[in-house]
Scaffold this active site. Structure first.
Site, PDB file in Angstrom:
ATOM      1  CG  ASP A 127       6.166   3.034  11.930  1.00  0.00           C
ATOM      2  OD1 ASP A 127       5.278   3.421  11.144  1.00  0.00           O
ATOM      3  OD2 ASP A 127       6.754   1.956  11.808  1.00  0.00           O
ATOM      4  N   GLY A 161      -3.563   5.949   1.146  1.00  0.00           N
ATOM      5  CA  GLY A 161      -4.253   4.704   1.478  1.00  0.00           C
ATOM      6  C   GLY A 161      -5.648   4.957   2.020  1.00  0.00           C
ATOM      7  CB  SER A 170       2.526   6.292   6.579  1.00  0.00           C
ATOM      8  OG  SER A 170       1.724   5.146   6.725  1.00  0.00           O
ATOM      9  NE  ARG A 211     -16.101  -3.446  -2.566  1.00  0.00           N
ATOM     10  CZ  ARG A 211     -15.975  -4.682  -2.063  1.00  0.00           C
ATOM     11  NH1 ARG A 211     -15.245  -4.896  -1.013  1.00  0.00           N
ATOM     12  NH2 ARG A 211     -16.586  -5.684  -2.642  1.00  0.00           N
ATOM     13  NE  ARG A 262       2.154   3.422  -0.858  1.00  0.00           N
ATOM     14  CZ  ARG A 262       1.500   3.605   0.299  1.00  0.00           C
ATOM     15  NH1 ARG A 262       0.266   4.100   0.294  1.00  0.00           N
ATOM     16  NH2 ARG A 262       2.055   3.305   1.452  1.00  0.00           N
ATOM     17  NE  ARG A 304       0.752   8.844  12.602  1.00  0.00           N
ATOM     18  CZ  ARG A 304       0.752   7.595  12.205  1.00  0.00           C
ATOM     19  NH1 ARG A 304       0.073   7.252  11.133  1.00  0.00           N
ATOM     20  NH2 ARG A 304       1.413   6.676  12.863  1.00  0.00           N
ATOM     21  NE  ARG A 322      -3.191  10.573   5.458  1.00  0.00           N
ATOM     22  CZ  ARG A 322      -2.949  11.347   6.515  1.00  0.00           C
ATOM     23  NH1 ARG A 322      -2.728  12.641   6.353  1.00  0.00           N
ATOM     24  NH2 ARG A 322      -2.924  10.852   7.726  1.00  0.00           N
TER      25      ARG A 322
HETATM   26  N1  HPA Z   1       4.769  -1.827   8.216  1.00  0.00           N
HETATM   27  C1  HPA Z   1       3.999  -1.778   7.131  1.00  0.00           C
HETATM   28  N2  HPA Z   1       3.454  -0.673   6.690  1.00  0.00           N
HETATM   29  C2  HPA Z   1       3.686   0.464   7.363  1.00  0.00           C
HETATM   30  C3  HPA Z   1       4.465   0.479   8.491  1.00  0.00           C
HETATM   31  C4  HPA Z   1       5.046  -0.724   8.925  1.00  0.00           C
HETATM   32  O1  HPA Z   1       5.750  -0.786   9.947  1.00  0.00           O
HETATM   33  N3  HPA Z   1       4.493   1.758   8.954  1.00  0.00           N
HETATM   34  C5  HPA Z   1       3.752   2.495   8.112  1.00  0.00           C
HETATM   35  N4  HPA Z   1       3.248   1.714   7.140  1.00  0.00           N
END
Ligand code: HPA
Length: 239
Positions: free
Chosen positions: A204, A21, A91, A44, A88, A217, A25
């Site tokens: 997470d 994304g 995370s 951009r 892709r 990370r 990175r």
């Molecule tokens: N929500 C949406 N996208 C994400 C999240 C999440 O909790 N964690 C990492 N990408």
């Protein structure tokens, strides 16, 4: 040649493009893993690079956040730049108790709360799925690295700050984790007749409230990047 969002020349992208994304990175991956990486797009600040990995030509370009953003960039890579495979690397937040922080999840399918598929005029619900060859290759590459990746459904949501409070219901339907891009990528690959796979590192957990410490990370993402690059090499061998 070029589009409003991509200034790269024709042929500037390899057949396989990795899409994190975050533009920074993309830069990190190009500088750390690729040889002779050239910046091919920076419209951009969506940095795109092409170089080689273990002798295979590979590109990496950011997708930005959300389905509209990855929708634009992946459409152009497939249709304007003749890219065959988009992987892709993102995370995601776990919504299943089966997942642990640092797991690398392979998205066999991508559910969504988005209206993105409306454009295709289908009179039902299209199931956005990974390309099977990319998926089975990713499983094989991960196992070779000693990793057993969870494989299943993701939820690609249009909202990060969800007011409806229904996210965990998707978890009750066996969905593993939430992110914001995979479904648009899978729809676009289907429309273009090309291949796509999304893989996500669990950063997470919405089940336990845990978060990966920022310092950690980098190392966990490295494993996912190496799996994705390994898939690019194997796809090159398959021709
Ligand atoms: N929500 C949406 N996208 C994400 C999240 C999440 O909790 N964690 C990492 N990408």
């Amino acid at each position: 040649m070029g589009t409003p969002h991509n200034e790269a020349a024709s042929g500037a992208f390899a057949k396989t493009v990795l899409m994190p994304g975050d533009p920074l990175r993309a830069k990190f991956i190009a500088e750390t893993f690729l040889e002779n990486a050239q910046l091919v797009n920076n419209v951009r600040g969506i940095q795109g690079y092409t170089g080689t990995y273990q002798g295979t030509r590979v590109s990496v370009m950011a997708s930005g956040m959300g389905m509209p953003s990855i929708g634009i960039y992946s459409h152009e890579l497939f249709h304007v730049y003749d890219v065959d495979n988009i992987i892709r690397i993102g995370s995601a937040g776990a919504i299943s108790p089966k997942l642990k922080l640092r797991d690398v999840v392979l998205a066999q399918g991508a559910c969504t709360d988005s209206n993105y598929a409306h454009q295709f005029g289908l009179g039902g619900t299209f199931a956005p799925i990974a390309d099977f060859t990319l998926l089975e290759t990713a499983v094989a590459v991960a196992r070779r690295m000693g990793v057993e990746p969870p494989v299943g459904n993701l939820l690609s949501s249009d909202v990060f700050y969800n007011k409806a409070g229904d996210t965990m219901k998707w978890g009750e339907m066996g969905v593993l984790a939430i992110e914001m891009e995979a479904a648009a990528l899978y729809y676009n690959a289907a429309e273009a007749g090309k291949r796509a796979l999304a893989m996500c590192t669990i950063s997470d957990s919405l089940v336990t409230g845990e978060e990966l410490p920022p310092a950690e990370r980098q190392t966990t993402f490295t494993r996912m990047i190496e799996i994705a690059l390994g898939v690019a090499v194997e796809m090159d061998k398959k021709g």
